[in-house]
Enzyme design. Structure first.
Site, mmCIF file in Angstrom:
data_model
loop_
_atom_site.group_PDB
_atom_site.id
_atom_site.type_symbol
_atom_site.label_atom_id
_atom_site.label_comp_id
_atom_site.label_asym_id
_atom_site.label_seq_id
_atom_site.Cartn_x
_atom_site.Cartn_y
_atom_site.Cartn_z
ATOM 1 N N SER A 113 0.792 -1.228 0.000
ATOM 2 C CA SER A 113 0.000 0.000 0.000
ATOM 3 C C SER A 113 0.822 1.274 0.000
ATOM 4 O O SER A 113 1.598 1.521 -0.919
ATOM 5 C CB SER A 113 -0.935 -0.037 1.200
ATOM 6 O OG SER A 113 -1.788 1.060 1.169
ATOM 7 N N HIS A 114 0.702 2.045 1.069
ATOM 8 C CA HIS A 114 1.335 3.357 1.155
ATOM 9 C C HIS A 114 2.776 3.268 1.644
ATOM 10 O O HIS A 114 3.435 4.297 1.765
ATOM 11 C CB HIS A 114 0.536 4.212 2.140
ATOM 12 C CG HIS A 114 0.382 3.524 3.463
ATOM 13 N ND1 HIS A 114 -0.414 2.410 3.615
ATOM 14 C CD2 HIS A 114 0.955 3.742 4.658
ATOM 15 C CE1 HIS A 114 -0.329 1.989 4.848
ATOM 16 N NE2 HIS A 114 0.495 2.770 5.520
ATOM 17 N N LYS A 126 -1.983 -10.049 0.049
ATOM 18 C CA LYS A 126 -3.234 -10.324 0.756
ATOM 19 C C LYS A 126 -4.185 -11.074 -0.158
ATOM 20 O O LYS A 126 -4.048 -11.051 -1.399
ATOM 21 C CB LYS A 126 -3.871 -9.049 1.269
ATOM 22 C CG LYS A 126 -4.392 -8.122 0.199
ATOM 23 C CD LYS A 126 -5.162 -6.988 0.848
ATOM 24 C CE LYS A 126 -5.613 -5.982 -0.170
ATOM 25 N NZ LYS A 126 -6.497 -4.960 0.382
ATOM 26 N N ASP A 277 -2.194 6.573 -3.389
ATOM 27 C CA ASP A 277 -1.085 5.862 -2.756
ATOM 28 C C ASP A 277 -0.507 4.765 -3.646
ATOM 29 O O ASP A 277 -0.845 4.672 -4.832
ATOM 30 C CB ASP A 277 -1.548 5.271 -1.422
ATOM 31 C CG ASP A 277 -2.511 4.115 -1.620
ATOM 32 O OD1 ASP A 277 -3.225 4.110 -2.645
ATOM 33 O OD2 ASP A 277 -2.537 3.205 -0.771
ATOM 34 N N ASP A 279 -0.996 1.534 -4.050
ATOM 35 C CA ASP A 279 -1.874 0.592 -4.754
ATOM 36 C C ASP A 279 -3.201 1.213 -5.173
ATOM 37 O O ASP A 279 -4.115 0.497 -5.604
ATOM 38 C CB ASP A 279 -2.109 -0.666 -3.904
ATOM 39 C CG ASP A 279 -2.778 -0.368 -2.583
ATOM 40 O OD1 ASP A 279 -2.634 0.768 -2.083
ATOM 41 O OD2 ASP A 279 -3.449 -1.263 -2.035
ATOM 42 N N ASP A 281 -5.692 2.742 -3.554
ATOM 43 C CA ASP A 281 -6.957 2.722 -2.803
ATOM 44 C C ASP A 281 -7.120 3.924 -1.880
ATOM 45 O O ASP A 281 -8.212 4.190 -1.397
ATOM 46 C CB ASP A 281 -7.156 1.391 -2.049
ATOM 47 C CG ASP A 281 -6.037 1.060 -1.094
ATOM 48 O OD1 ASP A 281 -5.111 1.876 -0.950
ATOM 49 O OD2 ASP A 281 -6.083 -0.035 -0.504
ATOM 50 N N ARG A 282 -6.034 4.662 -1.630
ATOM 51 C CA ARG A 282 -6.158 5.834 -0.758
ATOM 52 C C ARG A 282 -6.225 7.116 -1.576
ATOM 53 O O ARG A 282 -5.752 7.150 -2.710
ATOM 54 C CB ARG A 282 -4.946 5.947 0.160
ATOM 55 C CG ARG A 282 -4.834 4.815 1.136
ATOM 56 C CD ARG A 282 -3.695 5.079 2.090
ATOM 57 N NE ARG A 282 -3.626 4.023 3.077
ATOM 58 C CZ ARG A 282 -3.072 4.155 4.273
ATOM 59 N NH1 ARG A 282 -2.529 5.306 4.609
ATOM 60 N NH2 ARG A 282 -3.048 3.147 5.116
ATOM 61 N N THR A 344 -10.657 -0.432 12.770
ATOM 62 C CA THR A 344 -9.793 -0.074 11.653
ATOM 63 C C THR A 344 -9.549 -1.295 10.762
ATOM 64 O O THR A 344 -9.269 -2.382 11.263
ATOM 65 C CB THR A 344 -8.448 0.446 12.200
ATOM 66 O OG1 THR A 344 -8.698 1.679 12.867
ATOM 67 C CG2 THR A 344 -7.436 0.652 11.091
ATOM 68 N N SER A 365 -7.668 7.238 7.612
ATOM 69 C CA SER A 365 -6.383 6.918 6.982
ATOM 70 C C SER A 365 -6.436 7.109 5.464
ATOM 71 O O SER A 365 -5.823 6.359 4.719
ATOM 72 C CB SER A 365 -5.982 5.492 7.329
ATOM 73 O OG SER A 365 -7.000 4.585 6.953
ATOM 74 N N LYS A 376 -11.404 0.254 -0.567
ATOM 75 C CA LYS A 376 -11.451 1.699 -0.724
ATOM 76 C C LYS A 376 -10.882 2.040 -2.103
ATOM 77 O O LYS A 376 -10.178 1.221 -2.691
ATOM 78 C CB LYS A 376 -10.692 2.395 0.390
ATOM 79 C CG LYS A 376 -9.264 1.939 0.631
ATOM 80 C CD LYS A 376 -8.785 2.525 1.939
ATOM 81 C CE LYS A 376 -7.347 2.171 2.247
ATOM 82 N NZ LYS A 376 -7.211 0.793 2.774
HETATM 83 C C1 G16 Z 1 -4.983 -0.478 5.581
HETATM 84 C C2 G16 Z 1 -6.411 -0.852 5.872
HETATM 85 C C3 G16 Z 1 -7.156 0.347 6.381
HETATM 86 C C4 G16 Z 1 -6.454 0.954 7.567
HETATM 87 C C5 G16 Z 1 -5.031 1.278 7.203
HETATM 88 C C6 G16 Z 1 -4.214 1.741 8.388
HETATM 89 O O1 G16 Z 1 -4.941 0.396 4.501
HETATM 90 O O2 G16 Z 1 -7.068 -1.362 4.744
HETATM 91 O O3 G16 Z 1 -8.442 -0.060 6.710
HETATM 92 O O4 G16 Z 1 -7.112 2.098 7.999
HETATM 93 O O5 G16 Z 1 -4.391 0.127 6.703
HETATM 94 O O6 G16 Z 1 -4.116 0.715 9.307
HETATM 95 P P1 G16 Z 1 -3.158 0.805 10.555
HETATM 96 O O7 G16 Z 1 -3.630 2.005 11.335
HETATM 97 O O8 G16 Z 1 -3.354 -0.489 11.287
HETATM 98 O O9 G16 Z 1 -1.751 1.016 10.055
HETATM 99 P P2 G16 Z 1 -3.894 0.218 3.320
HETATM 100 O O10 G16 Z 1 -4.138 1.376 2.418
HETATM 101 O O11 G16 Z 1 -2.557 0.236 3.996
HETATM 102 O O12 G16 Z 1 -4.209 -1.115 2.733
#
Ligand code: G16
Length: 543
Positions: A113-114, A126, A277, A279, A281-282, A344, A365, A376
Site C-alpha cells: 500500500s502506502h 493479501k 497511494d 496501490d 486505494d487511498r 480499523t 487513513s 477503498k
Molecule cells: C490499511 C487498511 C485500512 C487501515 C489502514 C491503516 O490500509 O485497509 O483499513 O485504515 O491500513 O491501518 P493501521 O492504522 O493499522 O496502520 P492500506 O491502504 O494500507 O491497505
C-alpha cells in the site's frame, strides 16, 4: 511440465495484519518465504482446485517475480483460470472490481500500500474473497494457523509466462488471461459519475493536479481524467509507475505529498488537487489553499453523493472506522440513515456493504469507497468530488465552509509516532489499558473524562466479535482521544494517536486544527505518558 513438491520448515511471524502480510521486501525474497504464505492462502480457502483467481499488484519491486510464483503454484494445485493485469499490475480497487465482474473465487493482491517500495523497503500480499473484499478475520486467522504447520508446497516447474501481452495462454492445466488493468475499471467509473458534467467543467478552464506519486494510479488517472474527461495533458504528475516509486513515499497525506500541498497553497494554484497511494486505494483531496481532512471528506461526500448518478437514489447507510471523526455521523443523522462504527481495517466494511446496509464507507487513513467494489478506492473518491464540484459550481473552500456552517466542525488530527521499540510501545498501551476503568469522572487539562474503554465490535451481520481494537478516552463535551498501534508497519511499532474536538459554530469554525486540539494533545501526553514510555515528545507525521 511437472509439479514439484518442496519440503520446507515453517516460518515464524507470518501473521496477517490490518491488511494482509507486510514485511521488508528482502524477507519476502528469501527462499520459500512467499511460497509458504501463498500455500497457506490456498490451504485456508480449501484449496485452489477448479478455482479462478484474479492476480496482480501495485508494480513495486519484486511484484513481477511474485506473480510468476503465484501462477505456478495455482497451476500446480489445479486452479482453472487466472486473470492477471498486464505487466502483473492491478490497482487494489481494480482487482476488487475484476473479482466481482468475473465472479471469481477471489484474488491475490501484491502490495504494501502506502509503504515505500524497493529492495530495501516494503512488500506485501493479501487475499480478497469472492465478494472482492479483503479476507475477514476468521480467514486470516486460519491462514496464520496454517503458517505454523507448513511442511511443503506444490509448484509447477515451468518457465515464466509473458505477462506483458494482453491475451490468453496455458500454464499446465490453467488458463492465464492477461487483461488491461485499466479498461474495465474506467468503464465502471463511467457508470457512476456524470462524465459529461465533469468534462464540461474541465472544458470551462477548471484546473486540476493529480499526483500519482510514481505508483499504480498513474495509468488509471491518465485514462480517466485526461483521456476520457478532457483534463489538460499534464494534469496527472508522477504518472509513470516505478518499482521504487521513484524514491517517493506513496502515502497521500500533507507530509508525504508535500509537492502537491506546496502547489495547492502557492500562487496560481489549480482549482483542485488530489493524490493517491502505492496501490491506488487511498486518496487525499485539497482545494486551492485548503486541505480537506479524510474525515471531513467522507462527511462532504455523504452529504452530496446524491448529485452523482450512481448514488442519485440516496444512501442506505454510512460506515466509518472507530478512529475516524464523527463528522459523517452528523450527516447520517440529518439524512435519517444508519451510521456504523467499525474497527480499523477495510475488511470490517465488507459485511455491511454485502448486506446493503451501508453504501459509503471511509476512514481517517485516507480511505473512502462505496459498494461499487469492496475496497477503498482513491480515484473513485476524486471523481465523486469532481462530480460534486461540477454540480454545485462552487470551490472546495466554499463547499467545506457551508458544510461546517450546517453541521458544525469536528476538529480532527492524527499524530503518528513511527518505529518505536515494540516492547516500549506495548508497555505503554498495557499501562493505559490498566487504568481505563478508573478514568471516568476524573479531570485532565480542565476537561472531564466521561468514559474510557478498549473498543470492541460486534458485526451486526454475522455477529462475530472483534476485541481490543483501540483505546478510547471520551470527554463530556464530545471530544475524544483514541490510541492504538498500527497493524501495517514493518519496523518496530507505530503509535497512532487520534484527536477530535467538536465545535458547533457559528463561531470558532476557522481555527487551525492543531491549535483547536492543543488541550486534547496535552491530555493524551499526560494520560498515556507517551514521552516517558517512548522517549518521543513529537510525532513524525501529523495528518
Ligand atoms: C490499511 C487498511 C485500512 C487501515 C489502514 C491503516 O490500509 O485497509 O483499513 O485504515 O491500513 O491501518 P493501521 O492504522 O493499522 O496502520 P492500506 O491502504 O494500507 O491497505
Amino acid at each position: 511440465m511437472t509439479v514439484k513438491t518442496v519440503s520446507v520448515t515453517a516460518f515464524e511471524g507470518q501473521k496477517p495484519g490490518t491488511s494482509g502480510l507486510r514485511k521488508k521486501t528482502r524477507v519476502f525474497m528469501q527462499p520459500h518465504y512467499l511460497e509458504c504464505f501463498v500455500q497457506t492462502i490456498f490451504t485456508a480457502i480449501g484449496g485452489a482446485a477448479g478455482k479462478t483467481f484474479v492476480v496482480g499488484g501495485d508494480g513495486r519491486f519484486f511484484n513481477p517475480q511474485a506473480v510468476q510464483v503465484i501462477l505456478a503454484m495455482a497451476a500446480a494445485q489445479g486452479a482453472r483460470r487466472a486473470i492477471v493485469g498486464q505487466g502483473a499490475v492491478l490497482s487494489t480497487p481494480a482487482a476488487s472490481h475484476l473479482i466481482r465482474l468475473h465472479k471469481t473465487d477471489g484474488g491475490i493482491i501484491l502490495s504494501a500500500s502506502h509503504n515505500p517500495g524497493g529492495e530495501d523497503e516494503d512488500f506485501g500480499i493479501k487475499f480478497n474473497m469472492a465478494n472482492g473484499g479483503p479476507a475477514p478475520e476468521a480467514v486470516t486467522e486460519a491462514m496464520f494457523a496454517a503458517t505454523k504447520t507448513m511442511a511443503s508446497y506444490d509448484i509447477l516447474d515451468a518457465p515464466d509466462i509473458d505477462l506483458n501481452q494482453i491475451g490468453q495462454s496455458q500454464l499446465g492445466g490453467m488458463l492465464v488471461d492477461v487483461v488491461s488493468p485499466v479498461a474495465d475499471y474506467a468503464d465502471l467509473m463511467e457508470t457512476l459519475f456524470d462524465f459529461n458534467a465533469i468534462h464540461a467543467l474541465f472544458a470551462g478552464g477548471f484546473r486540476m493536479r493529480f499526483d500519482a506519486m510514481c505508483a499504480v494510479t498513474g495509468p488509471y488517472a491518465r485514462e480517466v481524467l485526461e483521456a476520457r474527461l478532457g483534463a489538460a495533458p499534464g494534469t496527472v504528475v508522477h504518472g509513470t509507475p516505478l518499482p521504487d516509486f521513484g524514491g517517493m513515499h506513496p502515502d497521500p497525506n500533507p507530509t508525504w505529498a508535500k509537492e502537491l500541498m506546496d502547489e495547492m497553497f502557492g500562487p496560481d494554484a489549480p482549482d483542485f488537487g488530489a493524490a493517491s497511494d502505492g496501490d491506488g486505494d487511498r486518496n487525499m483531496v485539497v482545494g486551492r489553499g485548503i486541505y480537506v481532512s479524510p474525515s471531513d471528506s467522507l462527511a462532504v461526500l455523504a452529504a452530496n453523493a446524491h448529485l452523482a448518478p450512481g448514488y442519485a437514489k440516496g444512501l442506505a447507510g454510512v460506515a466509518r472506522s472507530m478512529p475516524t471523526s464523527a463528522a459523517v455521523d452528523r450527516v447520517a443523522e440529518k439524512l435519517g440513515i444508519a451510521a456504523f462504527e467499525t474497527p480499523t481495517g477495510w475488511k470490517f466494511f465488507g459485511n455491511l456493504l454485502d448486506a446493503g446496509r451501508a453504501t459509503l464507507c471511509g476512514e481517517e487513513s485516507f480511505g473512502t469507497g462505496s459498494d461499487h467494489v469492496r475496497e477503498k478506492d482513491g480515484l473513485w473518491a476524486v471523481l465523486l468530488w469532481l462530480n460534486i464540484l461540477a454540480s454545485r459550481k462552487q470551490t472546495v473552500a466554499e463547499i467545506l465552509g457551508e458544510h461546517w456552517a450546517d453541521y458544525g466542525r469536528n476538529y480532527y488530527s492524527r499524530h503518528d509516532f513511527e518505529a518505536i521499540e515494540t516492547a516500549r510501545a506495548d508497555a505503554m498501551m498495557a499501562e493505559l489499558r490498566g487504568k481505563l476503568t478508573s478514568l471516568a469522572g476524573t479531570q485532565v487539562e480542565g476537561m472531564t473524562i466521561a468514559g474510557a474503554d478498549d473498543f470492541a465490535y460486534t458485526d451486526p451481520v454475522d455477529g462475530s466479535v472483534s476485541r481490543n481494537q483501540g483505546v478510547r478516552i471520551l470527554f463530556d463535551d464530545g471530544s475524544r482521544i483514541v490510541m492504538r498501534l498500527s497493524g501495517t508497519g514493518t519496523e518496530g511499532a507505530t503509535l497512532r494517536l487520534y484527536l477530535e474536538r467538536y465545535a458547533a459554530g457559528p463561531d470558532g469554525l476557522a481555527q487551525d486544527p492543531q491549535e483547536a486540539l492543543a488541550p486534547i494533545i496535552r491530555a493524551a501526553q499526560q494520560l498515556a505518558g507517551i514521552e516517558a514510555h517512548t522517549g518521543r515528545k513529537d510525532p513524525n507525521v501529523i495528518t
